[in-house]
Design a protein around this motif. Structure first.
Motif, PDB file in Angstrom:
ATOM      1  N   ALA A 121       1.147  31.868  24.681  1.00 19.08           N
ATOM      2  CA  ALA A 121       1.104  31.499  23.263  1.00 19.08           C
ATOM      3  C   ALA A 121       1.729  32.572  22.386  1.00 19.08           C
ATOM      4  N   GLU A 122       1.431  33.833  22.662  1.00 25.53           N
ATOM      5  CA  GLU A 122       1.972  34.913  21.844  1.00 25.53           C
ATOM      6  C   GLU A 122       3.483  35.015  22.007  1.00 25.53           C
ATOM      7  N   THR A 123       3.980  34.852  23.237  1.00 27.73           N
ATOM      8  CA  THR A 123       5.422  34.871  23.474  1.00 27.73           C
ATOM      9  C   THR A 123       6.092  33.732  22.723  1.00 27.73           C
ATOM     10  N   TYR A 124       5.489  32.557  22.802  1.00 26.17           N
ATOM     11  CA  TYR A 124       6.029  31.379  22.133  1.00 26.17           C
ATOM     12  C   TYR A 124       6.092  31.591  20.624  1.00 26.17           C
ATOM     13  N   ARG A 125       5.024  32.142  20.065  1.00 25.85           N
ATOM     14  CA  ARG A 125       5.023  32.410  18.622  1.00 25.85           C
ATOM     15  C   ARG A 125       6.092  33.433  18.248  1.00 25.85           C
ATOM     16  N   ARG A 126       6.292  34.415  19.094  1.00 22.65           N
ATOM     17  CA  ARG A 126       7.330  35.416  18.826  1.00 22.65           C
ATOM     18  C   ARG A 126       8.722  34.784  18.831  1.00 22.65           C
ATOM     19  N   VAL A 127       8.931  33.832  19.740  1.00 19.72           N
ATOM     20  CA  VAL A 127      10.213  33.131  19.773  1.00 19.72           C
ATOM     21  C   VAL A 127      10.426  32.360  18.472  1.00 19.72           C
ATOM     22  N   LEU A 128       9.412  31.619  18.039  1.00 21.18           N
ATOM     23  CA  LEU A 128       9.515  30.889  16.779  1.00 21.18           C
ATOM     24  C   LEU A 128       9.831  31.841  15.627  1.00 21.18           C
ATOM     25  N   ASN A 129       9.094  32.931  15.575  1.00 19.00           N
ATOM     26  CA  ASN A 129       9.287  33.898  14.494  1.00 19.00           C
ATOM     27  C   ASN A 129      10.697  34.476  14.504  1.00 19.00           C
ATOM     28  N   ASP A 130      11.151  34.902  15.680  1.00 17.77           N
ATOM     29  CA  ASP A 130      12.438  35.583  15.765  1.00 17.77           C
ATOM     30  C   ASP A 130      13.595  34.645  15.448  1.00 17.77           C
ATOM     31  N   VAL A 131      13.506  33.414  15.910  1.00 17.84           N
ATOM     32  CA  VAL A 131      14.557  32.442  15.610  1.00 17.84           C
ATOM     33  C   VAL A 131      14.595  32.157  14.110  1.00 17.84           C
ATOM     34  N   ALA A 132      13.433  31.894  13.534  1.00 18.14           N
ATOM     35  CA  ALA A 132      13.381  31.570  12.103  1.00 18.14           C
ATOM     36  C   ALA A 132      13.846  32.748  11.250  1.00 18.14           C
ATOM     37  N   ARG A 133      13.359  33.958  11.566  1.00 16.64           N
ATOM     38  CA  ARG A 133      13.745  35.120  10.777  1.00 16.64           C
ATOM     39  C   ARG A 133      15.243  35.389  10.876  1.00 16.64           C
ATOM     40  N   SER A 134      15.815  35.147  12.052  1.00 13.53           N
ATOM     41  CA  SER A 134      17.266  35.325  12.207  1.00 13.53           C
ATOM     42  C   SER A 134      18.026  34.357  11.326  1.00 13.53           C
ATOM     43  N   LEU A 135      17.595  33.101  11.315  1.00 12.21           N
ATOM     44  CA  LEU A 135      18.266  32.097  10.489  1.00 12.21           C
ATOM     45  C   LEU A 135      18.120  32.407   9.001  1.00 12.21           C
ATOM     46  N   ILE A 136      16.915  32.766   8.593  1.00 15.79           N
ATOM     47  CA  ILE A 136      16.669  33.089   7.185  1.00 15.79           C
ATOM     48  C   ILE A 136      17.502  34.300   6.763  1.00 15.79           C
ATOM     49  N   TYR A 137      17.645  35.258   7.643  1.00 14.72           N
ATOM     50  CA  TYR A 137      18.457  36.449   7.386  1.00 14.72           C
ATOM     51  C   TYR A 137      19.884  36.075   6.989  1.00 14.72           C
ATOM     52  N   HIS A 138      20.389  34.999   7.568  1.00 14.79           N
ATOM     53  CA  HIS A 138      21.768  34.589   7.317  1.00 14.79           C
ATOM     54  C   HIS A 138      21.908  33.626   6.140  1.00 14.79           C
ATOM     55  N   GLY A 139      20.799  33.273   5.500  1.00 14.87           N
ATOM     56  CA  GLY A 139      20.887  32.435   4.321  1.00 14.87           C
ATOM     57  C   GLY A 139      20.298  31.050   4.455  1.00 14.87           C
ATOM     58  N   VAL A 140      19.693  30.735   5.601  1.00 17.14           N
ATOM     59  CA  VAL A 140      19.029  29.440   5.767  1.00 17.14           C
ATOM     60  C   VAL A 140      17.736  29.445   4.950  1.00 17.14           C
ATOM     61  N   LYS A 141      17.488  28.381   4.214  1.00 12.10           N
ATOM     62  CA  LYS A 141      16.292  28.300   3.374  1.00 12.10           C
ATOM     63  C   LYS A 141      15.221  27.373   3.937  1.00 12.10           C
ATOM     64  N   ARG A 142      15.641  26.461   4.828  1.00 12.73           N
ATOM     65  CA  ARG A 142      14.717  25.463   5.356  1.00 12.73           C
ATOM     66  C   ARG A 142      14.885  25.387   6.866  1.00 12.73           C
ATOM     67  N   VAL A 143      13.821  25.681   7.604  1.00 10.87           N
ATOM     68  CA  VAL A 143      13.851  25.660   9.064  1.00 10.87           C
ATOM     69  C   VAL A 143      12.897  24.574   9.548  1.00 10.87           C
ATOM     70  N   VAL A 144      13.429  23.630  10.315  1.00 10.24           N
ATOM     71  CA  VAL A 144      12.609  22.542  10.859  1.00 10.24           C
ATOM     72  C   VAL A 144      12.642  22.629  12.378  1.00 10.24           C
ATOM     73  N   PHE A 145      11.539  23.072  12.969  1.00  5.70           N
ATOM     74  CA  PHE A 145      11.417  23.048  14.424  1.00  5.70           C
ATOM     75  C   PHE A 145      11.177  21.605  14.854  1.00  5.70           C
ATOM     76  N   VAL A 146      11.781  21.212  15.976  1.00  9.66           N
ATOM     77  CA  VAL A 146      11.653  19.836  16.464  1.00  9.66           C
ATOM     78  C   VAL A 146      11.300  19.872  17.946  1.00  9.66           C
ATOM     79  N   SER A 147      10.307  19.090  18.348  1.00  9.81           N
ATOM     80  CA  SER A 147       9.942  19.055  19.765  1.00  9.81           C
ATOM     81  C   SER A 147       9.314  17.723  20.147  1.00  9.81           C
ATOM     82  N   HIS A 148       9.579  17.324  21.385  1.00  7.81           N
ATOM     83  CA  HIS A 148       8.926  16.153  21.956  1.00  7.81           C
ATOM     84  C   HIS A 148       7.667  16.553  22.726  1.00  7.81           C
ATOM     85  N   HIS A 149       7.505  17.833  22.983  1.00  4.99           N
ATOM     86  CA  HIS A 149       6.367  18.313  23.777  1.00  4.99           C
ATOM     87  C   HIS A 149       5.173  18.576  22.869  1.00  4.99           C
ATOM     88  N   GLY A 150       4.145  17.768  23.011  1.00  3.48           N
ATOM     89  CA  GLY A 150       3.004  17.839  22.118  1.00  3.48           C
ATOM     90  C   GLY A 150       2.327  19.199  22.087  1.00  3.48           C
TER      91      GLY A 150
END
Length: 297
Positions: free
Chosen positions: A104-133
């Motif tokens: 769980a902690e690794t997974y949360r870190r992945v979410l955080n790092d991906v989102a922060r990287s995108l926001i760093y470049h100017g993305v304002k809205r991040v929508v994670f999408v998954s079929h896995h409940g």
């Protein structure tokens, strides 16, 4: 979608949407266009499904929905993260189930790092999408932290299936007792037929149901793959169960009702629903207050 390239670079299309196939200058230019500061982040999984469909079922479905929505609604997306939160699908030690899970902690870190990287470049809205409940189970803390730290809009879109399948409900033939849409059943098998037919082996398919873990005895029952069990007609008890404890075959429902045509119709519905959501998200007033990412190393 090619069974060998679920990341999809859409290199042959004039208008690119997968940043994996774009140069840094193309991404920078796109982010300056009106409405293009929203990015989809597909989160997959590699986990045990029924013997007739692949470990990457949730990844294939997620990527197909994202790709279709991106093409139709002109939205950027990132490459797929193929591993998710799937500890309950690991099976018994040395059983060879093939599941790869992130803690769980690794997974949360992945979410955080991906989102922060995108926001760093100017993305304002991040929508994670998954079929896995189960990818939705560890996310509240990290999503709130991202919002509070940056001011960006953060959300998680779960593709319609399982208990929340209203978008595609009328396409099911499974009656209620066959738990429509559940693990490796009608929906997932249909979708794999539509996007990766060569990976579907119906000669291995079985029809099956969920049950409460045997150690609980006859006082408890279970109808699907949620984390709850029923006791005295009430379903208010959450128990940390492994999938093999309540599903003998990793199939919950009837996959024999699946068809490719049904899968294609389901993908159309899912993509349209995701795209319509993105269109609304683009209207939100978002003020990113902090986009730097000094802790990135």
């Amino acid at each position: 979608m090619s069974t060998k390239d679920y990341a999809k670079t859409d290199a042959n299309n004039e208008r690119k949407h997968n940043i994996l196939g774009m140069s840094f200058s193309e991404v920078a230019e796109r982010l300056q266009e009106p409405g293009q500061d929203t990015v989809l982040v597909p989160m997959g999984s590699t986990e045990k499904h029924g013997a007739h469909i692949p470990l990457g079922t949730d990844s294939y479905v997620t990527m197909e929905v994202v790709y279709r929505a991106a093409e139709k609604f002109d939205v950027l997306f990132t490459p797929l993260e193929p591993f998710g939160y799937s500890p309950h699908h690991m099976g018994r030690n040395e059983e060879g189930a093939g599941t790869i899970t992130l803690k769980a902690e690794t997974y949360r870190r992945v979410l955080n790092d991906v989102a922060r990287s995108l926001i760093y470049h100017g993305v304002k809205r991040v929508v994670f999408v998954s079929h896995h409940g189960s990818n939705t189970k560890p996310i509240d803390e990290v999503m709130r932290q991202l919002r509070y730290e940056t001011g960006a809009f953060i959300s998680f879109y779960k593709t319609p299936t399982e208990r929340e399948a209203n978008v595609v409900q009328d396409l099911f033939e499974n009656p209620p007792e066959e738990t429509p849409g559940w693990h490796s059943s009608e929906l997932e098998t249909s979708c794999l037929m539509a996007t990766a037919d060569g990976l579907v082996h119906m000669e291995r398919a079985v029809e099956d149901r969920a049950h409460a873990p045997a150690y609980m005895g006859s006082s408890f029952s279970k109808i699907d793959g949620t984390g709850t069990v029923k006791f005295q007609n009430s379903e208010n008890i959450w128990v940390p169960m492994d999938h093999h404890e309540y599903s003998d075959t990793a199939t919950i429902g009837n996959p024999f009702r699946a068809t490719k045509e049904k899968g294609l119709a389901m993908f159309d519905r899912m993509a349209d629903h995701l795209g319509a959501y993105v269109e609304e998200v683009r209207k939100f007033e978002v003020d990113v207050t902090y986009s730097d990412y000094p802790e990135r190393a």
